[in-house]
Write a protein that holds these residues in place. Structure first.
Motif, mmCIF file in Angstrom:
data_model
loop_
_atom_site.group_PDB
_atom_site.id
_atom_site.type_symbol
_atom_site.label_atom_id
_atom_site.label_comp_id
_atom_site.label_asym_id
_atom_site.label_seq_id
_atom_site.Cartn_x
_atom_site.Cartn_y
_atom_site.Cartn_z
ATOM 1 N N LEU A 17 0.922 -1.130 -0.006
ATOM 2 C CA LEU A 17 0.014 0.070 0.012
ATOM 3 C C LEU A 17 0.852 1.435 -0.042
ATOM 4 O O LEU A 17 0.349 2.208 -0.765
ATOM 5 C CB LEU A 17 -0.950 0.038 1.097
ATOM 6 C CG LEU A 17 -2.128 -1.034 1.024
ATOM 7 C CD1 LEU A 17 -2.743 -0.975 2.554
ATOM 8 C CD2 LEU A 17 -3.165 -0.757 -0.077
ATOM 9 N N SER A 18 2.059 1.219 0.801
ATOM 10 C CA SER A 18 2.988 2.409 0.853
ATOM 11 C C SER A 18 3.386 2.679 -0.369
ATOM 12 O O SER A 18 3.645 3.941 -0.916
ATOM 13 C CB SER A 18 3.905 2.217 2.089
ATOM 14 O OG SER A 18 3.273 2.150 3.145
ATOM 15 N N LEU A 19 3.859 1.488 -1.250
ATOM 16 C CA LEU A 19 4.463 1.722 -2.524
ATOM 17 C C LEU A 19 3.375 2.099 -3.473
ATOM 18 O O LEU A 19 4.027 2.930 -4.306
ATOM 19 C CB LEU A 19 5.047 0.305 -2.904
ATOM 20 C CG LEU A 19 6.616 -0.092 -2.116
ATOM 21 C CD1 LEU A 19 6.889 -1.355 -2.555
ATOM 22 C CD2 LEU A 19 7.686 1.151 -2.342
ATOM 23 N N ASP A 20 2.348 1.673 -3.486
ATOM 24 C CA ASP A 20 1.303 2.133 -4.259
ATOM 25 C C ASP A 20 1.160 3.617 -4.176
ATOM 26 O O ASP A 20 0.989 4.290 -5.314
ATOM 27 C CB ASP A 20 0.122 1.494 -4.163
ATOM 28 C CG ASP A 20 -0.952 1.688 -5.171
ATOM 29 O OD1 ASP A 20 -0.824 1.450 -6.399
ATOM 30 O OD2 ASP A 20 -2.100 2.257 -4.800
ATOM 31 N N ARG A 21 1.061 3.972 -3.092
ATOM 32 C CA ARG A 21 0.829 5.534 -2.809
ATOM 33 C C ARG A 21 1.959 6.111 -3.173
ATOM 34 O O ARG A 21 1.750 7.336 -3.830
ATOM 35 C CB ARG A 21 0.321 5.925 -1.055
ATOM 36 C CG ARG A 21 -0.031 7.284 -0.904
ATOM 37 C CD ARG A 21 -0.607 7.158 0.236
ATOM 38 N NE ARG A 21 -0.911 8.716 0.651
ATOM 39 C CZ ARG A 21 -2.216 8.941 0.630
ATOM 40 N NH1 ARG A 21 -3.233 8.303 0.207
ATOM 41 N NH2 ARG A 21 -2.494 10.287 0.646
ATOM 42 N N LEU A 22 3.132 5.732 -3.137
ATOM 43 C CA LEU A 22 4.470 6.446 -3.540
ATOM 44 C C LEU A 22 4.574 6.665 -5.100
ATOM 45 O O LEU A 22 5.246 7.615 -5.506
ATOM 46 C CB LEU A 22 5.681 5.821 -2.797
ATOM 47 C CG LEU A 22 5.994 6.253 -1.375
ATOM 48 C CD1 LEU A 22 7.253 5.182 -0.845
ATOM 49 C CD2 LEU A 22 6.419 7.773 -1.239
ATOM 50 N N SER A 23 4.050 5.501 -5.496
ATOM 51 C CA SER A 23 4.148 5.436 -7.080
ATOM 52 C C SER A 23 3.409 6.562 -7.602
ATOM 53 O O SER A 23 3.540 6.794 -8.881
ATOM 54 C CB SER A 23 3.769 3.940 -7.600
ATOM 55 O OG SER A 23 2.365 4.051 -7.377
ATOM 56 N N ALA A 61 9.651 -0.249 -8.505
ATOM 57 C CA ALA A 61 8.105 -0.187 -8.073
ATOM 58 C C ALA A 61 7.725 1.460 -8.108
ATOM 59 O O ALA A 61 6.536 1.506 -8.401
ATOM 60 C CB ALA A 61 8.116 -0.434 -6.284
ATOM 61 N N LEU A 62 8.663 2.478 -8.334
ATOM 62 C CA LEU A 62 8.326 3.686 -8.473
ATOM 63 C C LEU A 62 8.447 3.951 -9.802
ATOM 64 O O LEU A 62 8.212 5.376 -9.978
ATOM 65 C CB LEU A 62 9.082 4.515 -7.437
ATOM 66 C CG LEU A 62 9.265 4.187 -5.840
ATOM 67 C CD1 LEU A 62 10.125 5.023 -5.217
ATOM 68 C CD2 LEU A 62 7.723 4.481 -5.364
ATOM 69 N N ASP A 63 8.931 3.092 -10.584
ATOM 70 C CA ASP A 63 8.955 3.451 -12.181
ATOM 71 C C ASP A 63 10.092 4.703 -12.344
ATOM 72 O O ASP A 63 9.750 5.519 -12.962
ATOM 73 C CB ASP A 63 7.843 3.546 -12.690
ATOM 74 C CG ASP A 63 7.879 3.355 -14.376
ATOM 75 O OD1 ASP A 63 8.892 2.798 -14.909
ATOM 76 O OD2 ASP A 63 7.149 4.271 -14.841
ATOM 77 N N ILE A 64 11.167 4.593 -11.502
ATOM 78 C CA ILE A 64 12.322 5.547 -11.667
ATOM 79 C C ILE A 64 13.657 4.964 -11.898
ATOM 80 O O ILE A 64 13.821 4.047 -11.403
ATOM 81 C CB ILE A 64 12.386 6.417 -10.379
ATOM 82 C CG1 ILE A 64 10.964 7.282 -10.275
ATOM 83 C CG2 ILE A 64 13.458 7.405 -10.110
ATOM 84 C CD1 ILE A 64 10.747 8.504 -10.938
#
Length: 73
Positions: A17-23, A61-64
């Motif tokens: 959930l945190s990674l989804d929000r950060l993304s 995960a962040l597509d960076i």
């Protein structure tokens, strides 16, 4: 505001959930997060395989893009 669970009780679901929000953050924010993580990993002037794989996973995960890093074996 977010409640941060202590590390010993945080779950994989909370991480996802945190990674989804950060993304969803702006690219500038995500890039700053990646560079901060790289800085922490380089605290001893080297990056080991586990650190490198964790950085790669976070960047993916962040597509960076992950900056080029010299990894120690």
């Amino acid at each position: 505001a977010y409640d941060i669970a202590p590390r010993d009780v945080a779950t994989a679901k909370e991480l996802a959930l945190s990674l989804d929000r950060l993304s969803q953050a702006p690219d500038k924010t995500k890039s700053a997060l990646i560079m901060g993580a790289v800085t922490v990993a380089l605290h001893n002037h080297q990056i080991n395989r586990k650190e490198y794989e964790l950085l790669r996973a976070l960047a993916a995960a962040l597509d960076i893009p992950l900056p080029l890093l010299k990894m120690n074996a």
